[in-house]
Scaffold this motif. Structure first.
Motif, mmCIF file in Angstrom:
data_model
loop_
_atom_site.group_PDB
_atom_site.id
_atom_site.type_symbol
_atom_site.label_atom_id
_atom_site.label_comp_id
_atom_site.label_asym_id
_atom_site.label_seq_id
_atom_site.Cartn_x
_atom_site.Cartn_y
_atom_site.Cartn_z
ATOM 1 N N GLY A 180 35.321 6.749 12.580
ATOM 2 C CA GLY A 180 36.458 6.380 11.447
ATOM 3 C C GLY A 180 37.820 7.013 11.864
ATOM 4 N N VAL A 181 38.734 6.549 11.943
ATOM 5 C CA VAL A 181 40.201 7.079 12.195
ATOM 6 C C VAL A 181 41.279 7.194 11.050
ATOM 7 C CG1 VAL A 181 42.212 6.986 13.763
ATOM 8 C CG2 VAL A 181 40.012 5.819 14.525
ATOM 9 N N ALA A 182 41.535 8.501 10.415
ATOM 10 C CA ALA A 182 42.411 8.980 9.815
ATOM 11 C C ALA A 182 42.829 10.087 10.119
ATOM 12 C CB ALA A 182 41.602 8.773 8.241
ATOM 13 N N SER A 183 43.942 10.594 9.307
ATOM 14 C CA SER A 183 44.439 11.915 9.421
ATOM 15 C C SER A 183 43.324 12.872 8.966
ATOM 16 C CB SER A 183 45.743 12.221 8.691
ATOM 17 O OG SER A 183 45.512 11.998 7.440
ATOM 18 N N GLN A 184 43.534 14.332 9.648
ATOM 19 C CA GLN A 184 42.332 15.051 9.439
ATOM 20 C C GLN A 184 42.110 15.649 7.913
ATOM 21 O OE1 GLN A 184 40.940 17.196 12.125
ATOM 22 N NE2 GLN A 184 39.766 17.974 10.326
ATOM 23 N N LYS A 185 43.122 15.492 7.142
ATOM 24 C CA LYS A 185 42.989 15.935 5.660
ATOM 25 C C LYS A 185 41.942 14.867 5.151
ATOM 26 C CE LYS A 185 46.895 13.239 3.291
ATOM 27 N NZ LYS A 185 46.897 12.163 4.060
ATOM 28 N N ASN A 186 41.753 13.898 5.777
ATOM 29 C CA ASN A 186 40.671 12.769 5.108
ATOM 30 C C ASN A 186 39.256 12.824 5.879
ATOM 31 O OD1 ASN A 186 42.248 11.775 3.031
ATOM 32 N ND2 ASN A 186 43.567 10.458 4.317
ATOM 33 N N HIS A 187 39.109 13.577 6.848
ATOM 34 C CA HIS A 187 37.651 13.414 7.485
ATOM 35 C C HIS A 187 36.606 13.999 6.754
ATOM 36 C CE1 HIS A 187 39.759 13.327 11.725
ATOM 37 N NE2 HIS A 187 40.344 12.456 10.879
ATOM 38 N N ASP A 188 36.646 14.935 5.873
ATOM 39 C CA ASP A 188 35.621 15.223 4.922
ATOM 40 C C ASP A 188 35.070 14.049 3.929
ATOM 41 O OD1 ASP A 188 35.498 17.820 5.864
ATOM 42 O OD2 ASP A 188 36.308 18.854 4.216
ATOM 43 N N TYR A 189 36.151 13.343 3.561
ATOM 44 C CA TYR A 189 35.976 12.274 2.637
ATOM 45 C C TYR A 189 35.446 11.162 3.814
ATOM 46 C CZ TYR A 189 37.221 7.986 0.294
ATOM 47 O OH TYR A 189 37.389 6.644 -0.435
ATOM 48 N N LEU A 190 35.721 10.882 4.780
ATOM 49 C CA LEU A 190 34.976 9.952 5.816
ATOM 50 C C LEU A 190 33.794 10.065 6.011
ATOM 51 C CD1 LEU A 190 37.668 9.256 8.394
ATOM 52 C CD2 LEU A 190 37.112 7.894 6.183
ATOM 53 N N LYS A 191 33.166 11.524 6.052
ATOM 54 C CA LYS A 191 31.735 11.981 6.330
ATOM 55 C C LYS A 191 31.245 11.870 5.091
ATOM 56 C CE LYS A 191 31.960 14.154 10.490
ATOM 57 N NZ LYS A 191 31.040 13.820 11.658
ATOM 58 N N GLU A 192 31.776 11.878 4.274
ATOM 59 C CA GLU A 192 30.972 11.796 2.447
ATOM 60 C C GLU A 192 30.651 10.241 2.607
ATOM 61 O OE1 GLU A 192 33.285 13.324 -0.809
ATOM 62 O OE2 GLU A 192 33.481 15.090 0.244
ATOM 63 N N LEU A 193 31.413 9.476 2.893
ATOM 64 C CA LEU A 193 31.266 7.768 2.888
ATOM 65 C C LEU A 193 30.136 7.688 4.004
ATOM 66 C CD1 LEU A 193 35.111 6.197 2.615
ATOM 67 C CD2 LEU A 193 33.267 6.921 0.971
ATOM 68 N N GLY A 194 29.907 8.245 5.052
ATOM 69 C CA GLY A 194 28.834 8.125 5.826
ATOM 70 C C GLY A 194 29.486 7.931 7.356
ATOM 71 N N ALA A 195 30.561 8.362 7.563
ATOM 72 C CA ALA A 195 31.160 8.042 9.094
ATOM 73 C C ALA A 195 30.330 9.126 9.802
ATOM 74 C CB ALA A 195 32.654 8.334 8.993
ATOM 75 N N ASP A 196 29.896 8.850 11.168
ATOM 76 C CA ASP A 196 29.099 9.526 11.960
ATOM 77 C C ASP A 196 30.262 10.373 12.661
ATOM 78 O OD1 ASP A 196 26.216 8.206 11.889
ATOM 79 O OD2 ASP A 196 27.382 6.720 12.245
ATOM 80 N N ASP A 197 31.258 9.735 13.050
ATOM 81 C CA ASP A 197 32.363 10.582 13.815
ATOM 82 C C ASP A 197 33.601 10.406 13.166
ATOM 83 O OD1 ASP A 197 30.624 11.610 16.425
ATOM 84 O OD2 ASP A 197 30.121 9.495 16.172
ATOM 85 N N THR A 198 34.540 11.352 13.503
ATOM 86 C CA THR A 198 36.171 10.949 12.839
ATOM 87 C C THR A 198 37.007 11.373 13.908
ATOM 88 O OG1 THR A 198 35.927 13.112 11.851
ATOM 89 C CG2 THR A 198 35.316 11.670 10.539
ATOM 90 N N VAL A 199 38.127 10.501 13.917
ATOM 91 C CA VAL A 199 39.149 10.954 15.010
ATOM 92 C C VAL A 199 40.712 11.140 14.173
ATOM 93 C CG1 VAL A 199 40.517 9.979 16.696
ATOM 94 C CG2 VAL A 199 38.319 9.788 16.713
ATOM 95 N N ILE A 213 33.672 10.646 22.504
ATOM 96 C CA ILE A 213 32.648 10.334 21.448
ATOM 97 C C ILE A 213 31.612 9.413 22.263
ATOM 98 C CG2 ILE A 213 31.900 9.618 19.268
ATOM 99 C CD1 ILE A 213 34.705 10.563 18.508
ATOM 100 N N VAL A 214 32.080 8.317 22.640
ATOM 101 C CA VAL A 214 30.970 7.235 23.032
ATOM 102 C C VAL A 214 31.503 6.509 24.539
ATOM 103 C CG1 VAL A 214 29.939 6.129 21.052
ATOM 104 C CG2 VAL A 214 32.485 5.607 21.622
ATOM 105 N N PRO A 215 31.114 7.257 25.451
ATOM 106 C CA PRO A 215 31.614 6.957 26.901
ATOM 107 C C PRO A 215 31.443 5.250 27.116
ATOM 108 C CG PRO A 215 30.413 9.052 26.969
ATOM 109 C CD PRO A 215 30.510 8.435 25.629
ATOM 110 N N ALA A 216 30.343 4.746 26.720
ATOM 111 C CA ALA A 216 29.825 3.542 26.858
ATOM 112 C C ALA A 216 30.809 2.511 26.310
ATOM 113 C CB ALA A 216 28.565 3.218 26.728
ATOM 114 N N GLY A 217 31.599 2.884 25.185
ATOM 115 C CA GLY A 217 32.520 2.029 24.615
ATOM 116 C C GLY A 217 32.046 1.595 23.128
ATOM 117 N N VAL A 218 32.875 0.890 22.666
ATOM 118 C CA VAL A 218 32.372 0.425 21.338
ATOM 119 C C VAL A 218 32.083 -1.213 20.996
ATOM 120 C CG1 VAL A 218 33.885 2.230 20.112
ATOM 121 C CG2 VAL A 218 34.927 0.174 20.029
ATOM 122 N N ASP A 219 31.453 -1.636 20.154
ATOM 123 C CA ASP A 219 31.036 -2.994 20.190
ATOM 124 C C ASP A 219 32.410 -3.865 19.434
ATOM 125 O OD1 ASP A 219 28.430 -3.088 21.253
ATOM 126 O OD2 ASP A 219 28.135 -1.612 19.782
#
Ligand SMILES: NC(=O)c1ccc[n+]([C@@H]2O[C@H](COP(=O)([O-])OP(=O)(O)OC[C@H]3O[C@@H](n4cnc5c(N)ncnc54)[C@H](OP(=O)(O)O)[C@@H]3O)[C@@H](O)[C@H]2O)c1
Length: 316
Positions: A180-199, A213-219
């Motif tokens: 999940g990509v959002a500003s830092q202040k929203n990263h705890d929120y993203l984790k609570e929603l279930g995001a595995d990683d945040t940027v 985070i994923v050197p092989a890339g995203v689908d």
């Protein structure tokens, strides 16, 4: 004499502070329609675009115009042959009609019953009012356009806003790995929603951070933001990867990927599926702020910032 209701409305296109709140005629449910008493109406960026006249060439409008396309409420009356629901049922809907005039920033709205689904029992009606437009956008983008599958890695740009909130949760339910990509202040929120990683897009080049985070890339990339994040992350998409955008109809893009732009459609059947997910504990619908009808202009000013978290709603 027709019954009256309180509503927020405009008499000409203008800025959000031109919205008035006052009495208008209460609609009567026609054939196949139900009258819904509005309990909550989600606030979306498109509402302020409508008020400013930015959609006037795409969808016809009539005045006085009540904005608002999201609703959760109670069936108050049923018109001729409208028998799917009973009076008193809790329902919700994405109420975009072919002509923009009778919106949800009001005490009542009459809608064809084909727009309506039963509200999720595990959400409050205040929360349910924030779900339809953004929930359906996430659903149609991930599953209809993006063909998201179990085990896929999905990068969600703008993950903490209305659409992103549902996209993160739907993707986790499907069994995808979510960045999940959002500003830092929203990263705890993203984790609570279930995001595995945040940027944090403010402090990083998004593409470089995702590659770590994923050197092989995203689908799949789901783009629900308007900044530089898509340009920066395009190269993290695998060959034949899927890019879905709801903010850009024709972004600069690689030729070896599949691209689709989504403009959300009303779909009561998908809303029923979302209700089922919510009732099974897969979906929360956090409301960051509730406004009164008299505050509709302020609500639209805030949503225009594109930095609100989760959903904002109007509760008449
Ligand atoms: N095509 C369609 O059918 C459709 C449907 C719904 C929405 N939309 C559009 O999709 C967009 C998102 O809608 P929404 O309701 O989710 O809006 P929202 O609730 O305002 O969310 C905006 C999100 O974007 C993030 N963001 C803001 N600036 C950013 C930047 N420069 N780079 C990366 N992320 C950034 C915000 O995170 P921070 O707060 O952490 O910055 C937040 O997560 C809007 O432009 C809306 O008009 C289109």
């Amino acid at each position: 004499m027709s019954k009256k209701m309180k509503a927020s409305y405009i008499e000409a296109f203008g800025s959000p502070d031109s919205i008035k709140t006052g009495e208008l005629d209460r609609p009567e449910p026609g054939e196949g329609e139900v009258l819904v008493r509005v309990q909550s109406a989600g606030v979306n960026p498109v509402d302020s675009a409508i008020v400013r006249g930015m959609l006037k060439d795409a969808i016809p409008s009539k005045f006085p115009l009540i904005p608002g396309w999201d609703v959760a409420g109670v069936v108050e009356e049923r018109g001729y042959a409208a028998r799917r629901f009973s009076e008193g049922d809790k329902v919700y809907a994405y109420a975009r009609r072919p002509v923009i005039q009778h919106g949800t920033f009001a005490e009542y709205i009459a809608l064809p019953e084909s727009y309506l689904a039963r509200s999720p029992e595990k959400l409050t009606q205040e929360e349910a009012g924030g779900v339809p437009l953004t929930g359906l956008t996430a659903w149609q983008s991930l599953f209809d356009a993006g063909n998201l599958k179990k085990g896929d890695v999905i990068l969600i740009l703008g993950a903490s806003g209305g659409v992103g909130t549902f996209a993160v949760q739907f993707a986790k339910w499907k069994g995808a790995r979510v960045i999940g990509v959002a500003s830092q202040k929203n990263h705890d929120y993203l984790k609570e929603l279930g995001a595995d990683d945040t940027v944090d897009y403010k402090e990083n080049h998004v593409g470089d951070a995702v590659e770590k985070i994923v050197p092989a890339g995203v689908d799949v990339i789901f783009d629900c933001s308007r900044g530089e994040a898509l340009k920066q992350s395009m190269n993290t998409l695998i060959k034949n990867g899927r890019l879905v955008s709801i903010t850009n109809r024709n972004p600069d893009r690689r030729v070896d990927i599949r691209f689709e732009y989504v403009f959300v459609e009303p779909n009561a059947r998908q809303l029923e599926q979302i209700s089922e997910l919510a009732d099974n504990g897969y979906v929360k619908a956090p409301v960051s702020r509730a406004f009164r009808l008299e505050e509709a202009g302020r609500a639209l000013q805030e949503i225009e910032s594109l930095h609100t978290r989760g959903k904002m709603v109007i509760t008449p």
